[in-house]
Design a protein around this motif. Structure first.
Motif, PDB file in Angstrom:
ATOM      1  N   ALA A   1      10.238   0.649  -6.477  1.00 43.46           N
ATOM      2  CA  ALA A   1      10.924  -0.415  -5.729  1.00 43.46           C
ATOM      3  C   ALA A   1      10.004  -1.172  -4.783  1.00 43.46           C
ATOM      4  CB  ALA A   1      12.105   0.185  -4.941  1.00 43.46           C
ATOM      5  N   GLN A   2       8.837  -1.566  -5.284  1.00 45.68           N
ATOM      6  CA  GLN A   2       7.934  -2.386  -4.480  1.00 45.68           C
ATOM      7  C   GLN A   2       8.316  -3.859  -4.609  1.00 45.68           C
ATOM      8  OE1 GLN A   2       5.241  -0.792  -2.477  1.00 45.68           O
ATOM      9  NE2 GLN A   2       6.905   0.597  -2.985  1.00 45.68           N
ATOM     10  N   PHE A   3       8.081  -4.598  -3.542  1.00 44.04           N
ATOM     11  CA  PHE A   3       8.340  -6.038  -3.552  1.00 44.04           C
ATOM     12  C   PHE A   3       7.530  -6.673  -4.688  1.00 44.04           C
ATOM     13  CE2 PHE A   3       7.310 -10.369  -2.374  1.00 44.04           C
ATOM     14  CZ  PHE A   3       8.523 -10.860  -1.940  1.00 44.04           C
ATOM     15  N   PRO A   4       8.092  -7.538  -5.509  1.00 44.91           N
ATOM     16  CA  PRO A   4       9.434  -8.140  -5.445  1.00 44.91           C
ATOM     17  C   PRO A   4      10.464  -7.461  -6.341  1.00 44.91           C
ATOM     18  CG  PRO A   4       8.090  -9.374  -6.967  1.00 44.91           C
ATOM     19  CD  PRO A   4       7.251  -8.231  -6.512  1.00 44.91           C
TER      20      PRO A   4
ATOM     21  N   LEU B   1      -2.704  -2.860  -3.827  1.00 43.99           N
ATOM     22  CA  LEU B   1      -1.803  -1.814  -3.337  1.00 43.99           C
ATOM     23  C   LEU B   1      -1.469  -1.983  -1.855  1.00 43.99           C
ATOM     24  CD1 LEU B   1      -2.520  -0.563  -6.122  1.00 43.99           C
ATOM     25  CD2 LEU B   1      -2.429   1.662  -5.007  1.00 43.99           C
ATOM     26  N   PRO B   2      -2.454  -2.149  -0.968  1.00 42.26           N
ATOM     27  CA  PRO B   2      -2.078  -2.364   0.439  1.00 42.26           C
ATOM     28  C   PRO B   2      -1.279  -3.643   0.655  1.00 42.26           C
ATOM     29  CG  PRO B   2      -4.369  -1.698   0.263  1.00 42.26           C
ATOM     30  CD  PRO B   2      -3.912  -1.980  -1.121  1.00 42.26           C
ATOM     31  N   PHE B   3      -1.592  -4.695  -0.091  1.00 41.38           N
ATOM     32  CA  PHE B   3      -0.882  -5.965   0.099  1.00 41.38           C
ATOM     33  C   PHE B   3       0.600  -5.817  -0.249  1.00 41.38           C
ATOM     34  CE2 PHE B   3       0.645 -10.003  -1.734  1.00 41.38           C
ATOM     35  CZ  PHE B   3       0.524 -10.822  -0.617  1.00 41.38           C
ATOM     36  N   PHE B   4       0.896  -5.351  -1.459  1.00 40.72           N
ATOM     37  CA  PHE B   4       2.295  -5.220  -1.861  1.00 40.72           C
ATOM     38  C   PHE B   4       2.985  -4.082  -1.112  1.00 40.72           C
ATOM     39  CE2 PHE B   4       0.767  -7.730  -5.440  1.00 40.72           C
ATOM     40  CZ  PHE B   4       1.810  -8.619  -5.608  1.00 40.72           C
ATOM     41  N   GLY B   5       2.247  -3.014  -0.818  1.00 41.37           N
ATOM     42  CA  GLY B   5       2.836  -1.936  -0.036  1.00 41.37           C
ATOM     43  C   GLY B   5       3.203  -2.388   1.359  1.00 41.37           C
TER      44      GLY B   5
ATOM     45  N   ILE C   1       3.883  -5.521   2.369  1.00 37.88           N
ATOM     46  CA  ILE C   1       5.050  -6.423   2.287  1.00 37.88           C
ATOM     47  C   ILE C   1       6.325  -5.613   2.129  1.00 37.88           C
ATOM     48  CG2 ILE C   1       6.181  -8.170   0.885  1.00 37.88           C
ATOM     49  CD1 ILE C   1       3.496  -9.363   0.271  1.00 37.88           C
ATOM     50  N   THR C   2       6.287  -4.601   1.262  1.00 39.52           N
ATOM     51  CA  THR C   2       7.476  -3.777   1.030  1.00 39.52           C
ATOM     52  C   THR C   2       7.876  -3.018   2.284  1.00 39.52           C
ATOM     53  OG1 THR C   2       6.750  -3.521  -1.278  1.00 39.52           O
ATOM     54  CG2 THR C   2       8.468  -2.030  -0.490  1.00 39.52           C
TER      55      THR C   2
ATOM     56  N   GLY D   1       6.782   1.642   0.371  1.00 39.18           N
ATOM     57  CA  GLY D   1       5.728   0.668   0.609  1.00 39.18           C
ATOM     58  C   GLY D   1       4.592   1.254   1.425  1.00 39.18           C
ATOM     59  N   LEU D   2       4.931   2.052   2.437  1.00 38.95           N
ATOM     60  CA  LEU D   2       3.902   2.692   3.258  1.00 38.95           C
ATOM     61  C   LEU D   2       3.057   3.642   2.419  1.00 38.95           C
ATOM     62  CD1 LEU D   2       2.650   3.203   6.023  1.00 38.95           C
ATOM     63  CD2 LEU D   2       4.474   4.855   6.481  1.00 38.95           C
ATOM     64  N   LEU D   3       3.700   4.395   1.518  1.00 35.97           N
ATOM     65  CA  LEU D   3       2.960   5.318   0.658  1.00 35.97           C
ATOM     66  C   LEU D   3       2.012   4.574  -0.276  1.00 35.97           C
ATOM     67  CD1 LEU D   3       5.795   7.855  -0.247  1.00 35.97           C
ATOM     68  CD2 LEU D   3       3.691   8.369   1.006  1.00 35.97           C
TER      69      LEU D   3
END
Length: 782
Positions: free
Chosen positions: A228-231, A280-284, A286-287, A314-316
């Motif tokens: 369930a990562q953005f988007p 990974l850090p970018f989408f994480g 945002i999520t 997202g943090l993970l």
């Protein structure tokens, strides 16, 4: 590893599926008490897996399995290291608690047996996913988790919202599964291995491959949709339509972490690259922020927890891809802490919902006096989620800030995201753990009382475990945290953080987080109203976009289907032959593989020339026929002429087959023509005739070129010698042709017979339908 360990592990992996098969029967026989019997399945698996803890903690790995298709390097195999074993223990340990919890939560429900069967099916799928060694096994279990979660989310299928949420989850995660399949194929082709145990220890090559970026993007497509990562986040909150045990199990501790598991598993081979440490850090990140912001807007306790789960995922992901020395350790600690406190909170909310039948925090209050045990479990879990000292969540938060805090702009940016995200999760945790329990009793809580002991066992156990893990972290670090981090980093990692506060930047950031979180909690109503206004101004989000996408997809599908399937047989036949002609003609022309002109034989016999002439006359007769029946009969002339040529060249078996096929073809076509109401003559306009003739000629020329190219190659007698040598010895048949058809090519022959049979049945059905329609019309006329 003991000699019988592989067999026991194989049985253990299938115990949840066995429990699922017996669940409906046991519930009918024992009622709600069947949950205790069914919980034995995950409990026994948990105990079996615990036996590997000392071995894994010592740095060993456990592999096993059985060859399935050795020629394709396919096997049913498992791979246990610190990462997979920790996930397996979380799945089975929490699974046993969830099954017991479900027995009380679903007590009296007419479909309780079906529900428990679905839970156990999902448990088996998730367990298989995390221990899979084979790529194929991983993908099969990956898709099985999507299917079983679809069944669980849509369990209350009488409600439209539940059906929509289930379909949405299936579409999103199923689409991601296809991306994962493509990614695994890339991994297989680039690395040459089909097992994760070999892949993670592969020396170089993968990151330098020109297909690395494509592989990474496909793997991320599978992981991001599942976690369930953005988007792709919108399916997770909607999945709260499922009963609370499903939310506590699938959407906090297991399924949604499957994507995180995949990223952690592939970190040794895909990580430590600029693309990995950017995406990974970018989408994480945002999520993380989107989840907490959207959670502020909610008043439904399950939705609040759902959005904080999204934020935690997202943090993970952000930590997994960050690339700093302590990022992996932080991700490991937070993953374990999240399973404990979020599972307990979901079960506590389920207990409140079960007793009060209300989940809206604005309608609840004063439950502390009537539900003290539930309140205690929720409060302990919130303290861990808030990252306060003495709890395992505090260890995770300190390690997060130790991993992120640095002086460069990138570290400062992501540290700021982590502080804001953790602060908002602090506020939301206490919104769930305090708001319903403090204050005065409301109308909704007037007749509420504490739930049964079975309903409290899970949340209390997990909440206390989160406290004990923080006070005595040594055991958890030795058997869970350190082996897990070592597997992700592909090198020995020792985690020794304790709850004793250490002055420094991480502790200072923790204090800032708590202060900011407390401020947001104090002004929660104002923050909720402000977020509602922001979301209103932003307009429809991805959830509404999904509906538009699905409706648009349906409209496009209908339009395409009407275009390619207009219901006219002549269009289908024409399209088929055009494609056939292109397939035969384009490759030889493009790749310069056209055959040379053959030399005409000088010694052609009179009888051979005569029958070739008869075949040509047959073609001319077909073209000049005035009615369809004459054309069909004339078509048989060529077939008979070819059959005689086969006979002249010493192939009587083939000749006899050709005679039979031509005879049956003429008879069947003539029968069809006499039974169907078709015009006797061909009334196609000249333009249509010219087009059809061109297509037919192209197909004929294509087959001619293919045959000429085939006979240009030197004759290879290997198969001839093989069949001559073994037809009598192996198949005990003197007729080589018959032996080839019946024995060596028996399966092909069976398929050909099946095709002929299906064609005959289709012709028969067509005749009967037409005949029935004609009889009905005659009846109506009378």
């Amino acid at each position: 590893m003991a000699a019988n360990a592989p067999a026991l592990t194989f049985i253990a992996l299938f115990l949840p599926f066995l429990g699922a098969a017996f669940a409906p029967f046991l519930v009918r026989r024992f009622g709600a008490g069947a949950a205790w019997l069914l919980a034995l399945a995950p409990a026994l698996v948990f105990l079996h897996l615990c036996g590997f803890l000392p071995e894994i903690a010592a740095g060993e790995v456990v592999t096993g399995g059985y060859a399935w298709a050795p020629s394709f390097n396919l096997s049913f195999s498992w791979f246990l290291d610190g990462l997979s074993l920790s996930f397996a223990l979380l799945i089975t340990g929490m699974g046993a608690l969830i099954v017991v919890y479900s027995g009380s939560y679903m007590k009296g429900h007419p479909d309780q047996g079906r529900f428990l069967a679905f839970i156990l099916l999902f448990m088996g799928a998730m367990l298989g996913l995390v221990v899979s060694d084979s790529f194929l096994m991983l993908f099969v279990y990956w898709e099985l988790t999507s299917i079983t979660s679809f069944l669980l989310i849509g369990f209350d299928h009488g409600r439209e919202a539940a059906r929509r949420a289930a379909l949405q989850a299936l579409v999103v995660t199923g689409g991601g599964g296809l991306c994962l399949l493509a990614g695994l194929v890339f991994l297989w082709n680039v690395s040459g291995v089909t097992q994760l145990s070999l892949l993670v220890h592969l020396e170089g090559g993968l990151r330098e491959s020109p297909f690395y970026l494509a592989t990474l993007l496909l793997v991320l497509g599978g992981a991001f949709t599942k976690s369930a990562q953005f988007p792709f986040h919108f399916w997770l909150p909607n999945a709260m339509e499922a009963p609370s045990p499903v939310s506590a199990y699938l959407h906090s501790a297991t399924m949604v972490k499957a994507g995180v598991y995949l990223l952690m598993r592939l970190n040794p081979v895909l990580g430590a690259t600029p693309a990995w440490e950017i995406l990974l850090p970018f989408f994480g990140g945002i999520t993380l922020i989107a989840g907490t912001m959207l959670g502020l807007r909610q008043t439904d306790m399950k939705l609040i927890l759902a959005y904080t789960t999204m934020a935690s995922l997202g943090l993970l992901v952000m930590l997994t891809g960050f690339g700093s020395p302590h990022a992996v350790e932080a991700a490991v600690l937070y993953l374990v802490a999240h399973c404990l406190f979020k599972g307990a909170l979901f079960m506590a909310v389920g207990a409140v919902d079960h007793e009060a039948v209300v989940r809206d925090v604005t309608q609840l209050g004063g439950l502390r006096s009537v539900m003290p045990i539930t309140f205690g479990a929720a409060l302990l879990s919130a303290l861990s989620m808030g990252g306060l000292p003495l709890f395992f969540g505090f260890l995770a938060k300190e390690e997060i800030y130790a991993a992120l805090a640095a002086g460069n702009p990138r570290a400062v940016f992501f540290t700021g995201l982590a502080v804001i995200g953790n602060a908002l999760m602090f506020a939301l945790a206490f919104a769930v753990a305090l708001k319903p329990f403090l204050g005065a009793r409301t109308e909704a809580t007037r007749d509420v009382h504490e739930g049964p002991v079975v309903l409290l066992l899970g949340p209390v156990y997990l909440a206390v475990l989160g406290l004990l893990g923080g006070i005595f972290p040594g055991i958890a670090h030795r058997y869970i945290s350190s082996p897990m981090a070592s597997a992700i980093a592909d090198e020995k990692v020792v985690i020794d953080i304790t709850t004793v506060p250490h002055p420094g930047i991480p502790l200072l950031l923790s204090v800032v987080t708590v202060a900011l979180g407390a401020l947001v909690y104090w002004r929660l109503d104002a923050a909720r109203a402000a977020m509602a206004r922001v979301l209103e101004n932003l307009g429809p989000g991805p959830d509404r976009g999904f509906d538009h996408f699905v409706s648009g997809l349906v409209r496009v599908s209908v339009a395409v289907t009407r275009f390619v399937q207009p219901g006219r047989l002549e269009i289908y036949v024409t399209a088929t032959f055009i494609l056939l002609a292109l397939t035969l003609l384009v490759p030889p022309v493009v790749f310069g593989e056209l055959p040379g002109l053959p030399d005409l034989p000088a010694d052609i016999l009179v009888q051979e020339a005569a029958f070739l002439l008869i075949a040509a006359v047959g073609v001319f007769a077909v073209l000049r026929a005035k009615d369809r029946l004459t054309a069909i009969v004339s078509l048989g002339i060529q077939g008979f002429a070819v059959a005689v040529i086969f006979l002249l060249f010493g192939a009587p078996d083939l000749s006899f087959t050709q005679f039979m096929v031509e005879t049956l073809s003429v008879v069947i076509l003539a029968l069809v023509m006499t039974r169907l109401r078709l015009s006797s003559a061909d009334h196609r306009p000249p333009g249509q005739l010219l087009f059809d003739a061109a297509v037919a000629a192209a197909c004929g020329i294509g087959f001619t070129l293919l045959l000429l190219k085939s006979v240009e190659a030197p004759f290879d007698a290997v198969l001839t010698d093989f069949f001559n040598a073994y037809s009598k010895v192996v198949a005990h048949g003197a007729n080589v042709v018959n032996v080839i058809i019946v024995d060596f090519r028996g399966t092909d022959t069976l398929g050909e017979i099946a095709v002929v049979m299906i064609t005959g049945l289709a012709v028969l059905a067509l005749i009967r339908v037409r005949a029935g329609g004609k009889a009905s019309q005659e009846e109506e006329g009378r």
